[in-house]
Design a protein around this motif. Sequence first.
Motif, PDB file in Angstrom:
ATOM      1  N   SER A  73       0.807  -1.225   0.000  1.00 52.33           N
ATOM      2  CA  SER A  73       0.000   0.000   0.000  1.00 52.33           C
ATOM      3  C   SER A  73       0.836   1.270   0.000  1.00 52.33           C
ATOM      4  O   SER A  73       0.326   2.341  -0.352  1.00 52.33           O
TER       5      SER A  73
ATOM      6  N   SER B 149      -7.210   0.174  -2.439  1.00 54.83           N
ATOM      7  CA  SER B 149      -8.646  -0.075  -2.275  1.00 54.83           C
ATOM      8  C   SER B 149      -9.023  -1.529  -2.519  1.00 54.83           C
ATOM      9  O   SER B 149     -10.140  -1.937  -2.179  1.00 54.83           O
TER      10      SER B 149
ATOM     11  N   LEU C   6      -6.826  -4.576   4.463  1.00 54.49           N
ATOM     12  CA  LEU C   6      -6.839  -3.128   4.648  1.00 54.49           C
ATOM     13  C   LEU C   6      -8.256  -2.582   4.514  1.00 54.49           C
ATOM     14  O   LEU C   6      -8.610  -1.591   5.154  1.00 54.49           O
ATOM     15  N   ASN C   7      -9.081  -3.235   3.699  1.00 52.72           N
ATOM     16  CA  ASN C   7     -10.483  -2.841   3.618  1.00 52.72           C
ATOM     17  C   ASN C   7     -11.196  -3.125   4.934  1.00 52.72           C
ATOM     18  O   ASN C   7     -12.022  -2.330   5.386  1.00 52.72           O
TER      19      ASN C   7
ATOM     20  N   TRP D 213      -9.841  -3.206   7.948  1.00 47.58           N
ATOM     21  CA  TRP D 213      -9.405  -2.218   8.924  1.00 47.58           C
ATOM     22  C   TRP D 213      -9.920  -0.822   8.580  1.00 47.58           C
ATOM     23  O   TRP D 213     -10.163  -0.017   9.471  1.00 47.58           O
ATOM     24  N   ASN D 214     -10.091  -0.553   7.282  1.00 49.79           N
ATOM     25  CA  ASN D 214     -10.657   0.738   6.884  1.00 49.79           C
ATOM     26  C   ASN D 214     -12.089   0.885   7.392  1.00 49.79           C
ATOM     27  O   ASN D 214     -12.507   1.959   7.822  1.00 49.79           O
TER      28      ASN D 214
ATOM     29  N   GLY E  59     -13.523   4.643   7.620  1.00 51.88           N
ATOM     30  CA  GLY E  59     -13.374   5.067   6.232  1.00 51.88           C
ATOM     31  C   GLY E  59     -12.184   5.983   6.028  1.00 51.88           C
ATOM     32  O   GLY E  59     -11.682   6.611   6.964  1.00 51.88           O
ATOM     33  N   SER E  60     -11.717   6.056   4.781  1.00 50.18           N
ATOM     34  CA  SER E  60     -10.568   6.887   4.437  1.00 50.18           C
ATOM     35  C   SER E  60     -10.724   7.393   3.012  1.00 50.18           C
ATOM     36  O   SER E  60     -11.315   6.719   2.154  1.00 50.18           O
TER      37      SER E  60
ATOM     38  N   PHE F  97      -9.563   5.249  -0.218  1.00 46.37           N
ATOM     39  CA  PHE F  97     -10.337   4.140  -0.772  1.00 46.37           C
ATOM     40  C   PHE F  97     -11.418   4.665  -1.713  1.00 46.37           C
ATOM     41  O   PHE F  97     -11.877   5.805  -1.568  1.00 46.37           O
TER      42      PHE F  97
ATOM     43  N   ALA G 290     -16.748   3.344   4.413  1.00 48.45           N
ATOM     44  CA  ALA G 290     -16.409   2.285   5.366  1.00 48.45           C
ATOM     45  C   ALA G 290     -17.230   1.024   5.121  1.00 48.45           C
ATOM     46  O   ALA G 290     -16.699  -0.095   5.144  1.00 48.45           O
TER      47      ALA G 290
ATOM     48  N   SER H  28     -16.106  -0.894   2.176  1.00 45.01           N
ATOM     49  CA  SER H  28     -14.924  -1.691   2.491  1.00 45.01           C
ATOM     50  C   SER H  28     -15.306  -3.006   3.156  1.00 45.01           C
ATOM     51  O   SER H  28     -14.738  -4.062   2.856  1.00 45.01           O
TER      52      SER H  28
END
Length: 248
Positions: free
Chosen positions: A188, A199, A204-205, A207-208, A213-214, A217, A221, A224
């Motif tokens: 990443s 993404s 990582l999705n 944990w996102n 959310g971030s 991506f 959230a 994800s």
Amino acid sequence: MIAAINAERIKLASTRSPYWCLGVVVVLGLGIAVLLGAVAGTSYGSPGEADTLTGDFLIGVDQFGVAVLAIMAILGVTTEYRFGTIRPTFAAIPRRPRVLIAKAVVFGGLSFAVVAILCVVAVVVAQMLSGVGVSLTGSETVRHLWGTPVFAMLCALIGLAVGALVRHSAGAVAIMLVWMLALERIVSVLPRVGEHIVSFLPFLNGWNFLAGGSDTFHWNAYGSLLYFAVFTLVLLAAAIAVTNARDA
């Protein structure tokens, strides 16, 4: 199917490794929550922070405990190949997909139940130690209290799938730990590459979603979480197909 689930439940209860794995998860979850709660109480804890600190309090569960649950699920498959009990299992249940589905129900259900209880206890204890006030109704807290058990269940199912595909304990555990704890994080941050593929990295999705959310991506959230769930089901379906096609 009920008989297959009961058989897997008996296997799970009659071996030592699940008890050790669950014990480690509880120690990690509660231990880190207690430590962070105590630190929050002496440094940055203040009234009204109970909701925003929930994610920190559950690091022991959603960062490390889930890896142990995945290992537990891996061992639930690979030890049968190691000790040769997979052959009588398939002889008793000729429809092999039923065996893996039963394992998924048992290990996924156990992971969800244990983590659901552990999250509530860890959050309450940490909030009490931090002095920020006990609250389980904030939006962040609610998402973690139901989202972390779902995330843990999906991690266990991925572990089960990896174990069924690899069929070797050490190899499957190594793949799972490197993939979950290192590979995706390294990929990443690769220059000119990581930002385009972050993404699509499954863990990582997950944990996102827990982080709320971030902007890095392509989805929010809950998108994800959906992506991670679909990835898990596809990988599990692949493991079932491969197990059904090859020799025991």
